[in-house]
Design an enzyme around this catalytic site. Structure first.
Site, short mmCIF file in Angstrom:
data_model
loop_
_atom_site.label_atom_id
_atom_site.label_comp_id
_atom_site.label_asym_id
_atom_site.label_seq_id
_atom_site.Cartn_x
_atom_site.Cartn_y
_atom_site.Cartn_z
N HIS A 17 0.86 -1.19 0.00
CA HIS A 17 0.00 0.00 0.00
C HIS A 17 0.89 1.24 0.00
CE1 HIS A 17 -2.59 3.17 1.64
NE2 HIS A 17 -3.61 2.46 1.19
N ASP A 19 0.98 4.13 1.46
CA ASP A 19 1.38 4.65 2.77
C ASP A 19 2.32 3.70 3.49
OD1 ASP A 19 -0.24 6.90 2.40
OD2 ASP A 19 -1.98 5.92 3.31
N LYS A 20 2.12 2.40 3.30
CA LYS A 20 2.99 1.43 3.96
C LYS A 20 4.37 1.37 3.31
CE LYS A 20 1.01 0.52 7.43
NZ LYS A 20 1.73 0.94 8.62
N GLU A 45 10.42 11.20 7.53
CA GLU A 45 9.15 11.14 6.81
C GLU A 45 9.42 10.84 5.34
OE1 GLU A 45 6.54 11.41 8.66
OE2 GLU A 45 7.38 12.38 10.44
N GLU A 58 14.48 15.21 10.34
CA GLU A 58 15.68 15.63 11.05
C GLU A 58 16.32 14.45 11.75
OE1 GLU A 58 14.24 18.71 13.63
OE2 GLU A 58 13.85 17.26 15.21
N LYS A 168 -5.74 -4.22 0.21
CA LYS A 168 -6.43 -3.81 1.43
C LYS A 168 -7.44 -4.90 1.80
CE LYS A 168 -7.59 0.61 1.84
NZ LYS A 168 -8.23 1.93 1.58
N PHE A 233 -7.86 -3.87 -10.95
CA PHE A 233 -6.94 -3.19 -10.05
C PHE A 233 -5.52 -3.55 -10.49
CE2 PHE A 233 -5.78 -2.67 -5.21
CZ PHE A 233 -4.96 -1.61 -5.54
N ASP A 241 -1.78 5.93 -6.38
CA ASP A 241 -2.21 6.83 -5.31
C ASP A 241 -0.98 7.17 -4.47
OD1 ASP A 241 -3.75 8.32 -3.61
OD2 ASP A 241 -4.72 6.62 -2.63
N ALA A 242 -0.76 8.43 -4.22
CA ALA A 242 0.43 8.85 -3.48
C ALA A 242 0.41 8.28 -2.06
CB ALA A 242 0.51 10.37 -3.43
N ARG A 247 0.11 7.66 7.83
CA ARG A 247 -1.31 7.86 7.55
C ARG A 247 -2.17 6.65 7.89
NH1 ARG A 247 -2.20 11.15 1.95
NH2 ARG A 247 -1.28 9.25 1.05
N LYS A 248 -1.58 5.60 8.42
CA LYS A 248 -2.36 4.40 8.72
C LYS A 248 -2.25 4.05 10.20
CE LYS A 248 -4.32 3.50 4.82
NZ LYS A 248 -4.31 4.94 4.47
N LYS A 268 10.33 7.19 13.64
CA LYS A 268 10.68 7.90 14.87
C LYS A 268 11.52 7.02 15.78
CE LYS A 268 6.41 10.62 14.76
NZ LYS A 268 5.12 10.91 15.41
N LYS A 272 11.13 9.39 21.03
CA LYS A 272 9.84 9.98 20.72
C LYS A 272 8.75 9.16 21.39
CE LYS A 272 12.34 12.07 17.40
NZ LYS A 272 13.81 11.99 17.39
N ASP A 274 5.65 9.36 21.20
CA ASP A 274 4.60 8.92 20.29
C ASP A 274 4.72 7.43 20.03
OD1 ASP A 274 3.24 11.25 19.87
OD2 ASP A 274 4.20 11.74 17.97
#
Length: 388
Positions: A17, A19-20, A45, A58, A168, A233, A241-242, A247-248, A268, A272, A274
């Site tokens: 995918h 994003d992955k 990122e 960074e 998906k 598909f 798709d970018a 995002r997931k 990260k 961090k 998060d």
């Protein structure tokens, strides 16, 4: 009163995918830094589109790794399996905009003579566990991941070469008496190689593997199937798709069955919170359930940038607790140092163990010999029992 009969749905996405793909590259860059310098600071990122990957963020780490970033990105794309005209690991343009970590962030995070290492940012993090599966994960996300992992295996082994990397899954699980008992619908969209392959053709390929990973009896004649419901598909991945790192976050965690603090994980380093505190929260929640104190547990931690200790610890056992939630809150703080340094040392997180988390969930995985998924261990059970 908690509902006992309902349908709950979760989705997963494959390693191909868009994003992955970006999560994978960001975590591979992180691992490369940690392999050379365990104390490296990384916030990486990635953005991907047609035959282009852009990397930014960074870092504080060796220049030797900075020089390898393009090769790292290409290797990730090659391993995922992209060799199509619009996204090919050999032909990608890779742009690297990583730069030195802000000194203002560093002064808050780094330890000094008069202060311990502080949290890398403010925020709230949630952990969750429930006794619906062997790995104490919610059943819908657990099996949605399992479907895509299995399809990736047969694609990469050559057993089903017409399957392509982008996919998906979505699983609607039926609950009765508060327990998962069946699947009301299965949605699968998977990229495929040939234009003339119909939805029925793809279902014939994937159905045996899907049935193999779901519990026996969960799929019945009443289960609705939606396989490639839009038809073809063929164009997939970042060419279709970018993609973007982070995002997931619901796919990465509990499939919507539990709250999420909002912070993404991939790219990260473990200073961090998060990432590291979300892993610690899962670790503690899983040990609470494994100990028998509850059959379901949500645990929240909160932090302030530059401050070492959590500002708050909150536990909700959703009416399933065998001891009070206040007692559990005190116990988890007693059995684990929840400062950023304490989390990293307890779970041994300054290792190159993050690329493997980038697809099929950060939770519900088996701990491995190299230290990956250490937050899935249940080695705090006896300590928690003694602390309450």
């Amino acid at each position: 009163m908690t509902r006992q009969s309902y349908i709950f749905t979760s989705e997963s996405v494959s390693e191909g995918h868009p994003d992955k793909v970006c999560d994978r590259i960001s975590d591979a860059v992180l691992d490369a830094f940690l392999a050379v310098e365990p104390q490296a600071r990384v916030a990486c990122e990635t953005f991907a589109t047609t035959n282009r990957v852009v990397i930014g963020g960074e870092v504080r780490g060796p220049q030797s790794v900075m020089d390898r970033v393009e090769d790292i990105a290409r290797e990730c794309v090659r391993d995922i399996g992209y060799e199509q005209d619009g996204f090919h690991w050999k032909n990608l343009v890779v742009e690297n905009y990583l730069h030195e970590q802000s000194a203002h962030i560093a002064q808050g995070v780094d330890a000094a003579e008069n202060k311990d290492e502080g949290a890398g940012d403010q925020g709230i993090m949630f952990g969750y566990a429930v006794d619906e599966t062997d790995q104490l994960m919610p059943a819908p996300i657990h099996y949605a991941h399992a479907i895509l992992r299995r399809l990736a295996e047969v694609r990469k082994s050559g057993e089903q070469p017409t399957l392509q990397p982008d996919a998906k899954s979505q699983l609607s699980v039926r609950y009765e008496g508060g327990r998962p008992v069946g699947v009301s619908s299965i949605v699968l969209s998977t990229q495929h190689q040939f234009e003339n392959q119909s939805s029925d053709d793809i279902r014939a390929i994937v159905e045996p593997y899907i049935l193999d990973v779901l519990p026996e009896g969960w799929v019945t004649a009443e289960t609705k199937w939606h396989v490639n419901p839009t038809g073809k598909f063929v164009i997939g991945g970042p060419d279709g798709d970018a993609g973007l790192t982070g995002r997931k976050i619901i796919v990465d965690t509990y499939g919507g069955a539990a709250p999420h603090g909002g912070g993404a994980f991939s790219g990260k380093d473990p200073t961090k919170v998060d990432r590291s505190a979300a892993y610690a929260a899962r670790y503690l929640a899983k040990n609470v359930v494994a100990s028998g104190m509850a059959t379901r547990c949500t645990l929240q931690l909160s932090y302030a940038i530059g401050v070492a200790r959590p500002l708050s610890i909150y536990v909700d056992t959703h009416g399933t607790g065998q001891v009070s939630e206040e007692s559990i809150e005190k116990a988890v703080a007693q059995v684990m140092d929840l400062t950023p340094r304490g989390i990293r040392e307890h779970l041994q997180m300054n290792k190159p163990i993050y690329e493997r988390t980038a697809a099929y969930g950060h939770f519900g995985r088996l701990p491995d010999a190299e230290g990956g998924f250490s937050w899935e261990k249940t080695d705090l059970v006896e300590a928690l029992k003694k602390a309450v």
